[in-house]
Motif scaffolding. Structure first.
Motif, PDB file in Angstrom:
ATOM      1  N   ASN A 140       0.787  -1.411   0.167  1.00 32.09           N
ATOM      2  CA  ASN A 140       0.038  -0.045   0.080  1.00 32.09           C
ATOM      3  C   ASN A 140       0.905   1.482  -0.116  1.00 32.09           C
ATOM      4  O   ASN A 140       0.561   2.334   0.364  1.00 32.09           O
ATOM      5  N   SER A 141       2.295   1.130  -0.449  1.00 28.85           N
ATOM      6  CA  SER A 141       2.952   2.229  -0.880  1.00 28.85           C
ATOM      7  C   SER A 141       3.580   2.969   0.632  1.00 28.85           C
ATOM      8  O   SER A 141       3.937   4.080   0.638  1.00 28.85           O
ATOM      9  N   LYS A 142       3.534   2.376   1.777  1.00 25.42           N
ATOM     10  CA  LYS A 142       4.024   2.957   2.740  1.00 25.42           C
ATOM     11  C   LYS A 142       5.426   2.411   2.986  1.00 25.42           C
ATOM     12  O   LYS A 142       5.764   1.142   2.675  1.00 25.42           O
ATOM     13  N   GLU A 143       6.312   3.368   3.453  1.00 26.66           N
ATOM     14  CA  GLU A 143       7.565   3.082   3.847  1.00 26.66           C
ATOM     15  C   GLU A 143       7.972   2.286   4.896  1.00 26.66           C
ATOM     16  O   GLU A 143       7.440   2.643   6.196  1.00 26.66           O
ATOM     17  N   LEU A 144       8.513   1.185   4.935  1.00 27.18           N
ATOM     18  CA  LEU A 144       8.749   0.275   6.144  1.00 27.18           C
ATOM     19  C   LEU A 144      10.159   0.166   6.454  1.00 27.18           C
ATOM     20  O   LEU A 144      10.948   0.126   5.345  1.00 27.18           O
ATOM     21  N   LEU A 145      10.603   0.052   7.682  1.00 27.86           N
ATOM     22  CA  LEU A 145      11.938  -0.321   7.976  1.00 27.86           C
ATOM     23  C   LEU A 145      12.034  -1.671   8.354  1.00 27.86           C
ATOM     24  O   LEU A 145      10.980  -2.244   8.977  1.00 27.86           O
ATOM     25  N   GLN A 146      13.317  -2.404   8.066  1.00 25.04           N
ATOM     26  CA  GLN A 146      13.457  -3.738   8.700  1.00 25.04           C
ATOM     27  C   GLN A 146      14.250  -3.394   9.756  1.00 25.04           C
ATOM     28  O   GLN A 146      15.208  -2.686  10.056  1.00 25.04           O
ATOM     29  N   MET A 147      13.848  -4.385  10.828  1.00 27.74           N
ATOM     30  CA  MET A 147      14.719  -4.472  12.081  1.00 27.74           C
ATOM     31  C   MET A 147      14.861  -5.919  12.522  1.00 27.74           C
ATOM     32  O   MET A 147      14.003  -6.827  12.143  1.00 27.74           O
ATOM     33  N   TYR A 148      15.870  -6.539  12.955  1.00 29.01           N
ATOM     34  CA  TYR A 148      16.109  -7.694  13.443  1.00 29.01           C
ATOM     35  C   TYR A 148      16.845  -7.915  14.931  1.00 29.01           C
ATOM     36  O   TYR A 148      17.403  -6.884  15.272  1.00 29.01           O
ATOM     37  N   ARG A 149      16.867  -9.301  15.134  1.00 27.15           N
ATOM     38  CA  ARG A 149      17.645  -9.538  16.531  1.00 27.15           C
ATOM     39  C   ARG A 149      17.761 -11.182  16.480  1.00 27.15           C
ATOM     40  O   ARG A 149      17.138 -11.757  15.763  1.00 27.15           O
ATOM     41  N   LEU A 150      18.939 -11.313  17.279  1.00 27.43           N
ATOM     42  CA  LEU A 150      19.058 -12.889  17.280  1.00 27.43           C
ATOM     43  C   LEU A 150      18.612 -13.492  18.674  1.00 27.43           C
ATOM     44  O   LEU A 150      18.500 -12.633  19.542  1.00 27.43           O
ATOM     45  N   ILE A 151      18.131 -14.293  18.558  1.00 26.29           N
ATOM     46  CA  ILE A 151      17.447 -15.117  19.725  1.00 26.29           C
ATOM     47  C   ILE A 151      18.511 -16.056  20.332  1.00 26.29           C
ATOM     48  O   ILE A 151      19.344 -16.751  19.892  1.00 26.29           O
TER      49      ILE A 151
END
Length: 151
Positions: A140-151
């Protein structure tokens, strides 16, 4: 959710028991198995060393490809009538389910995509997620950021 119908994601409903015959939906989350792309240039040498144990280096894109669990949806019930659950508690429940899934599948990585809102970014950072330097655009054309973490 279409992903659930296609068996590409599983949605979990979180509820509180109000009485033996009454429950209250307080939140939900969806999990899916996906490949996460981490640009080599965005990783410190220590993080690169850790990530290289869980994924593989792709020379063409100069990045690591890591099988990971995507938190595809994450939300809580803000209705005044709801028993409610804190975002921290809902994330704990979510990450416990991720740990369970990873214990069957192997791996150590979870990631999510969130809207570019500081309040959301701060919340996920408090939960141990690291902001990646890439932005994506949703359907829907929204800017998204990716975030990650290690478990």
């Amino acid at each position: 959710m279409q992903a659930t119908k296609l068996n590409t994601a599983t949605t979990y409903l979180v509820y509180k028991e109000i009485s033996p015959i009454e429950i209250d939906l307080v939140g939900y989350f969806s999990l899916a198995m996906k490949m996460l792309t981490l640009k080599k240039s965005s990783l410190s040498s220590s993080k690169e060393k850790v990530i290289s144990r869980f994924g593989y280096y792709d020379e063409d894109s100069d990045s690591y490809k890591v099988p990971a669990i995507l938190v595809a949806q994450f939300g809580r019930n803000f209705d005044d009538e709801s028993a409610s659950v804190s975002g921290n508690d809902l994330m704990t429940i979510t990450l416990n389910q991720v740990k369970t899934a990873l214990s069957y599948l192997s791996g150590k990585t979870v990631f999510l995509e969130c809207e570019k809102e500081q309040k959301l970014i701060d919340f996920y950072k408090e939960q141990g997620f690291i902001l990646l330097d890439n932005e994506i655009t949703s359907k829907n054309s929204k800017e998204l950021l990716q975030m990650y973490r290690l478990i």
